[in-house]
Design a protein around this motif. Structure first.
Motif, PDB file in Angstrom:
ATOM      1  N   ILE A  97       0.871  -1.182   0.000  1.00 14.42           N
ATOM      2  CA  ILE A  97       0.000   0.000   0.000  1.00 14.42           C
ATOM      3  C   ILE A  97       0.903   1.226   0.000  1.00 14.42           C
ATOM      4  O   ILE A  97       1.820   1.340   0.812  1.00 14.42           O
ATOM      5  CB  ILE A  97      -0.918   0.013   1.231  1.00 14.42           C
ATOM      6  N   ALA A  98       0.637   2.142  -0.928  1.00 18.86           N
ATOM      7  CA  ALA A  98       1.523   3.281  -1.103  1.00 18.86           C
ATOM      8  C   ALA A  98       0.736   4.585  -1.180  1.00 18.86           C
ATOM      9  O   ALA A  98      -0.464   4.593  -1.452  1.00 18.86           O
ATOM     10  CB  ALA A  98       2.355   3.104  -2.378  1.00 18.86           C
ATOM     11  N   SER A  99       1.453   5.682  -0.933  1.00 17.92           N
ATOM     12  CA  SER A  99       0.854   7.006  -1.097  1.00 17.92           C
ATOM     13  C   SER A  99       1.806   7.883  -1.880  1.00 17.92           C
ATOM     14  O   SER A  99       3.029   7.731  -1.814  1.00 17.92           O
ATOM     15  CB  SER A  99       0.539   7.640   0.256  1.00 17.92           C
ATOM     16  N   VAL A 100       1.234   8.815  -2.620  1.00 19.50           N
ATOM     17  CA  VAL A 100       2.002   9.816  -3.348  1.00 19.50           C
ATOM     18  C   VAL A 100       1.762  11.164  -2.678  1.00 19.50           C
ATOM     19  O   VAL A 100       0.619  11.603  -2.540  1.00 19.50           O
ATOM     20  CB  VAL A 100       1.579   9.877  -4.825  1.00 19.50           C
ATOM     21  N   CYS A 101       2.828  11.794  -2.195  1.00 23.91           N
ATOM     22  CA  CYS A 101       2.760  13.130  -1.608  1.00 23.91           C
ATOM     23  C   CYS A 101       1.785  13.159  -0.418  1.00 23.91           C
ATOM     24  O   CYS A 101       1.917  12.377   0.523  1.00 23.91           O
ATOM     25  CB  CYS A 101       2.367  14.136  -2.679  1.00 23.91           C
ATOM     26  N   THR A 102       0.783  14.034  -0.464  1.00 26.33           N
ATOM     27  CA  THR A 102      -0.144  14.179   0.658  1.00 26.33           C
ATOM     28  C   THR A 102      -1.135  13.029   0.756  1.00 26.33           C
ATOM     29  O   THR A 102      -1.986  13.026   1.648  1.00 26.33           O
ATOM     30  CB  THR A 102      -0.919  15.506   0.553  1.00 26.33           C
ATOM     31  N   GLY A 103      -1.010  12.043  -0.117  1.00 21.87           N
ATOM     32  CA  GLY A 103      -1.792  10.820   0.060  1.00 21.87           C
ATOM     33  C   GLY A 103      -1.480  10.149   1.386  1.00 21.87           C
ATOM     34  O   GLY A 103      -2.261   9.329   1.876  1.00 21.87           O
ATOM     35  N   ALA A 104      -0.328  10.504   1.983  1.00 19.77           N
ATOM     36  CA  ALA A 104       0.013   9.968   3.306  1.00 19.77           C
ATOM     37  C   ALA A 104      -1.022  10.363   4.346  1.00 19.77           C
ATOM     38  O   ALA A 104      -1.287   9.614   5.296  1.00 19.77           O
ATOM     39  CB  ALA A 104       1.400  10.454   3.725  1.00 19.77           C
ATOM     40  N   PHE A 105      -1.622  11.550   4.198  1.00 21.91           N
ATOM     41  CA  PHE A 105      -2.671  11.971   5.117  1.00 21.91           C
ATOM     42  C   PHE A 105      -3.871  11.015   5.032  1.00 21.91           C
ATOM     43  O   PHE A 105      -4.518  10.730   6.041  1.00 21.91           O
ATOM     44  CB  PHE A 105      -3.130  13.394   4.786  1.00 21.91           C
ATOM     45  N   VAL A 106      -4.143  10.530   3.839  1.00 21.75           N
ATOM     46  CA  VAL A 106      -5.273   9.613   3.642  1.00 21.75           C
ATOM     47  C   VAL A 106      -4.985   8.275   4.316  1.00 21.75           C
ATOM     48  O   VAL A 106      -5.836   7.719   5.029  1.00 21.75           O
ATOM     49  CB  VAL A 106      -5.564   9.427   2.143  1.00 21.75           C
ATOM     50  N   LEU A 107      -3.781   7.750   4.093  1.00 16.82           N
ATOM     51  CA  LEU A 107      -3.416   6.482   4.731  1.00 16.82           C
ATOM     52  C   LEU A 107      -3.397   6.620   6.247  1.00 16.82           C
ATOM     53  O   LEU A 107      -3.812   5.714   6.971  1.00 16.82           O
ATOM     54  CB  LEU A 107      -2.054   6.006   4.234  1.00 16.82           C
ATOM     55  N   ALA A 108      -2.917   7.762   6.743  1.00 16.74           N
ATOM     56  CA  ALA A 108      -2.883   7.989   8.193  1.00 16.74           C
ATOM     57  C   ALA A 108      -4.285   8.074   8.764  1.00 16.74           C
ATOM     58  O   ALA A 108      -4.561   7.545   9.857  1.00 16.74           O
ATOM     59  CB  ALA A 108      -2.106   9.263   8.508  1.00 16.74           C
ATOM     60  N   ALA A 109      -5.200   8.720   8.046  1.00 14.41           N
ATOM     61  CA  ALA A 109      -6.588   8.821   8.515  1.00 14.41           C
ATOM     62  C   ALA A 109      -7.243   7.459   8.595  1.00 14.41           C
ATOM     63  O   ALA A 109      -8.134   7.235   9.427  1.00 14.41           O
ATOM     64  CB  ALA A 109      -7.387   9.730   7.582  1.00 14.41           C
ATOM     65  N   ALA A 110      -6.781   6.540   7.763  1.00 12.54           N
ATOM     66  CA  ALA A 110      -7.313   5.177   7.788  1.00 12.54           C
ATOM     67  C   ALA A 110      -6.639   4.319   8.859  1.00 12.54           C
ATOM     68  O   ALA A 110      -6.982   3.143   9.027  1.00 12.54           O
ATOM     69  CB  ALA A 110      -7.144   4.521   6.417  1.00 12.54           C
ATOM     70  N   GLY A 111      -5.684   4.903   9.585  1.00 13.66           N
ATOM     71  CA  GLY A 111      -5.004   4.171  10.659  1.00 13.66           C
ATOM     72  C   GLY A 111      -3.914   3.240  10.188  1.00 13.66           C
ATOM     73  O   GLY A 111      -3.388   2.449  10.979  1.00 13.66           O
ATOM     74  N   PHE A 143      11.424   8.921  -0.547  1.00 14.32           N
ATOM     75  CA  PHE A 143      10.381   7.951  -0.234  1.00 14.32           C
ATOM     76  C   PHE A 143      10.863   7.048   0.888  1.00 14.32           C
ATOM     77  O   PHE A 143      12.052   6.947   1.158  1.00 14.32           O
ATOM     78  CB  PHE A 143       9.942   7.144  -1.470  1.00 14.32           C
ATOM     79  N   VAL A 144       9.921   6.431   1.545  1.00 15.38           N
ATOM     80  CA  VAL A 144      10.219   5.558   2.679  1.00 15.38           C
ATOM     81  C   VAL A 144       9.412   4.271   2.534  1.00 15.38           C
ATOM     82  O   VAL A 144       8.247   4.299   2.135  1.00 15.38           O
ATOM     83  CB  VAL A 144       9.870   6.241   4.027  1.00 15.38           C
ATOM     84  N   VAL A 145      10.035   3.158   2.864  1.00 12.64           N
ATOM     85  CA  VAL A 145       9.352   1.872   2.887  1.00 12.64           C
ATOM     86  C   VAL A 145       9.404   1.325   4.306  1.00 12.64           C
ATOM     87  O   VAL A 145      10.475   1.229   4.898  1.00 12.64           O
ATOM     88  CB  VAL A 145      10.007   0.849   1.928  1.00 12.64           C
ATOM     89  N   ASP A 146       8.257   0.994   4.863  1.00 13.53           N
ATOM     90  CA  ASP A 146       8.186   0.380   6.186  1.00 13.53           C
ATOM     91  C   ASP A 146       7.197  -0.777   6.091  1.00 13.53           C
ATOM     92  O   ASP A 146       5.978  -0.590   6.127  1.00 13.53           O
ATOM     93  CB  ASP A 146       7.729   1.395   7.230  1.00 13.53           C
ATOM     94  N   GLY A 147       7.735  -1.970   5.952  1.00 13.15           N
ATOM     95  CA  GLY A 147       6.868  -3.138   5.783  1.00 13.15           C
ATOM     96  C   GLY A 147       6.112  -3.054   4.473  1.00 13.15           C
ATOM     97  O   GLY A 147       6.703  -2.850   3.405  1.00 13.15           O
ATOM     98  N   GLN A 148       4.800  -3.189   4.534  1.00 10.90           N
ATOM     99  CA  GLN A 148       4.007  -3.150   3.312  1.00 10.90           C
ATOM    100  C   GLN A 148       3.579  -1.729   2.942  1.00 10.90           C
ATOM    101  O   GLN A 148       2.902  -1.526   1.929  1.00 10.90           O
ATOM    102  CB  GLN A 148       2.768  -4.042   3.452  1.00 10.90           C
ATOM    103  N   ILE A 149       4.023  -0.742   3.738  1.00 14.67           N
ATOM    104  CA  ILE A 149       3.648   0.651   3.488  1.00 14.67           C
ATOM    105  C   ILE A 149       4.786   1.396   2.791  1.00 14.67           C
ATOM    106  O   ILE A 149       5.915   1.423   3.272  1.00 14.67           O
ATOM    107  CB  ILE A 149       3.293   1.375   4.799  1.00 14.67           C
ATOM    108  N   TRP A 150       4.459   2.015   1.656  1.00 17.41           N
ATOM    109  CA  TRP A 150       5.409   2.822   0.891  1.00 17.41           C
ATOM    110  C   TRP A 150       4.841   4.244   0.801  1.00 17.41           C
ATOM    111  O   TRP A 150       3.679   4.417   0.428  1.00 17.41           O
ATOM    112  CB  TRP A 150       5.600   2.275  -0.522  1.00 17.41           C
ATOM    113  N   THR A 151       5.642   5.257   1.114  1.00 16.80           N
ATOM    114  CA  THR A 151       5.173   6.643   1.023  1.00 16.80           C
ATOM    115  C   THR A 151       6.214   7.487   0.304  1.00 16.80           C
ATOM    116  O   THR A 151       7.421   7.274   0.479  1.00 16.80           O
ATOM    117  CB  THR A 151       4.917   7.245   2.424  1.00 16.80           C
ATOM    118  N   SER A 152       5.756   8.454  -0.500  1.00 14.60           N
ATOM    119  CA  SER A 152       6.684   9.335  -1.215  1.00 14.60           C
ATOM    120  C   SER A 152       6.509  10.762  -0.735  1.00 14.60           C
ATOM    121  O   SER A 152       5.445  11.158  -0.261  1.00 14.60           O
ATOM    122  CB  SER A 152       6.465   9.258  -2.724  1.00 14.60           C
ATOM    123  N   ALA A 153       7.575  11.548  -0.893  1.00 16.42           N
ATOM    124  CA  ALA A 153       7.599  12.899  -0.335  1.00 16.42           C
ATOM    125  C   ALA A 153       6.759  13.883  -1.126  1.00 16.42           C
ATOM    126  O   ALA A 153       6.099  14.744  -0.554  1.00 16.42           O
ATOM    127  CB  ALA A 153       9.040  13.399  -0.264  1.00 16.42           C
TER     128      ALA A 153
END
Length: 315
Positions: A97-111, A143-153
Motif C-alpha cells: 500500500i503506497a501514497s504519493v505526496c499528501t496521500g500519506a494523510f489519507v493512509l494515516a486517517a485510515a489508521g 520515499f520511505v518503505v516500512d513493511g508493506q507501506i510505501w510513502t513518497s515525499a
C-alpha cells in the motif's frame, strides 16, 4: 502479472498520475504484460483534478490489488469516509500500500500508518506531525518503505517510488531501463539511497537481513565481521560464508556500500562539512571516504557535494 490500483478522489493533483508511466514502460519492456494498472475511485466515472480537467476511472467495488497507491491533493483534504473505510481493510487484500505526496494523510486517517516510519511533502510536515502523532515522519526522504507501506515525499517523488516498486518486482535492470527511457535518475539523491543497497543485495535469510539492518542503523560503530556475526547470531565463519552466498559480496564491501550511500544522502540533504559526514557514517576520516566514493561513483565527495549545491541553487 502484478495488479496495481491508483486511487484518485475529487480535486486530486494530476501530477500523481505520472506514476502510471513507470508501470506502462515496465509493460513495454517486458515480453509479457507485467502490470495490470487501473485508475480507480469510489464510484468510478470521471473524477475532476485540481487543474479542472477530469480523468476516467473504474469503481473500486470489491476488487483487490497487489499494489494499492493513493494520490494526494494540494490541500491535504481527506476523501469520503467510505473510501477511508475501504483503505482500513486494504492490508488484508493488498501486499503493498503506497501514497504519493499528501496521500500519506489519507493512509494515516485510515489508521494504516500508526507506528510506521513514513514521509510526505515537506510543506505539510508540521501539520502531519500534529495531526498524526503516532506516526514517525521522516521529511528528508524522497520515499520511505516500512513493511508493506510505501510513502513518497512529493508528487514527482511518486516516480521514484514507482521505480523502486518495479525494481523490487522485476529487478534492477528493468528499473534502470525505464529511468533511461524517461530521462530521469533511477536513484535520485534522497530517499532511494536508504534502500538501494538492501534491494541490490536482496538477502534471502532473516539472519543476513538482521545483520544488514544492524549495520545500517549503526554505521558509525564497529562493523567488523565479528560484530555483524553477533547481530546475525552466527559464528564469524558461518556468517562470512552465508553472507557471500546470499549477497555475492563480502560483509566489508556491503558495509562500505551502506556507508557510501548514507554519506551521499547526508551531502544531498544537509550542509554538514565532509569531515563531519565521514565521522558520522563510520569512515573515520575524509580520505577513506574519498577512496570509497571513487570506487562507488567515480567521483570524489567534494565533486558530488558541489553538484548537489548547484542543483539546490538552481531550484
Amino acid at each position: 502479472m502484478h495488479t496495481v490500483g491508483l486511487i484518485v478522489y475529487p480535486e486530486f493533483q494530476s501530477l500523481g498520475l505520472a506514476v502510471t508511466t513507470v508501470f506502462e514502460y515496465a509493460n513495454i519492456g517486458s515480453e509479457e504484460q507485467a502490470y495490470d494498472l487501473q485508475i480507480v475511485s469510489e464510484h468510478g466515472g470521471p473524477v475532476r483534478t485540481s487543474e479542472g480537467f477530469s480523468v476516467n476511472t473504474k469503481p473500486l467495488g470489491g476488487g483487490s490489488f497487489d499494489t494499492l497507491i493513493v494520490t494526494g491533493d494540494n490541500n491535504c483534504r481527506l476523501p469520503s469516509t467510505t473510501l477511508i473505510e475501504f483503505l482500513k481493510r486494504a492490508p488484508e487484500r493488498s501486499r503493498r500500500i503506497a501514497s504519493v505526496c499528501t496521500g500519506a494523510f489519507v493512509l494515516a486517517a485510515a489508521g494504516l500508518l500508526d507506528g510506521k516510519r513514513v514521509t510526505t511533502h515537506w510543506a505539510h510536515a508540521r501539520s502531519f506531525e500534529r495531526t498524526y502523532p503516532k506516526v514517525t515522519l521522516d521529511e528528508d526522504r524522497i520515499f520511505v518503505v516500512d513493511g508493506q507501506i510505501w510513502t513518497s515525499a512529493g508528487m514527482s517523488a511518486g516516480i521514484d517510488l514507482a521505480l523502486a516498486i518495479v525494481e523490487r518486482d522485476l529487478g534492477l535492470e528493468t528499473a534502470r531501463a525505464i529511468a533511461r527511457k524517461m530521462v530521469i535518475y533511477q536513484r535520485r539523491g534522497g530517499g532511494q539511497s536508504q534502500f538501494s543497497v538492501l534491494l541490490d543485495m536482496d538477502p534471502k535469510s532473516d539472519r543476513v537481513q538482521m545483520a544488514l539492518s544492524f549495520a545500517k542503523e549503526n554505521l558509525a560503530s564497529d562493523l567488523s565481521i565479528e560484530a555483524l556475526a553477533e547481530a546475525a547470531r552466527l559464528s564469524p565463519r558461518q556468517f562470512s560464508r552465508v553472507f557471500r552466498e546470499e549477497t555475492g559480496q563480502t560483509p566489508a564491501k556491503a558495509v562500505e556500500r551502506l556507508r557510501v550511500e548514507a554519506a551521499r544522502l547526508m551531502m544531498e540533504t544537509s550542509r554538514h562539512p565532509i569531515e563531519v559526514i565521514a565521522r558520522e557514517t563510520g569512515f573515520g576520516d575524509r580520505e577513506r571516504m574519498r577512496q570509497a566514493f571513487l570506487r562507488a561513483f567515480g567521483q570524489s565527495p567534494q565533486a558530488i557535494q558541489r553538484s548537489s549545491a548547484m542543483v539546490e541553487s538552481a531550484a
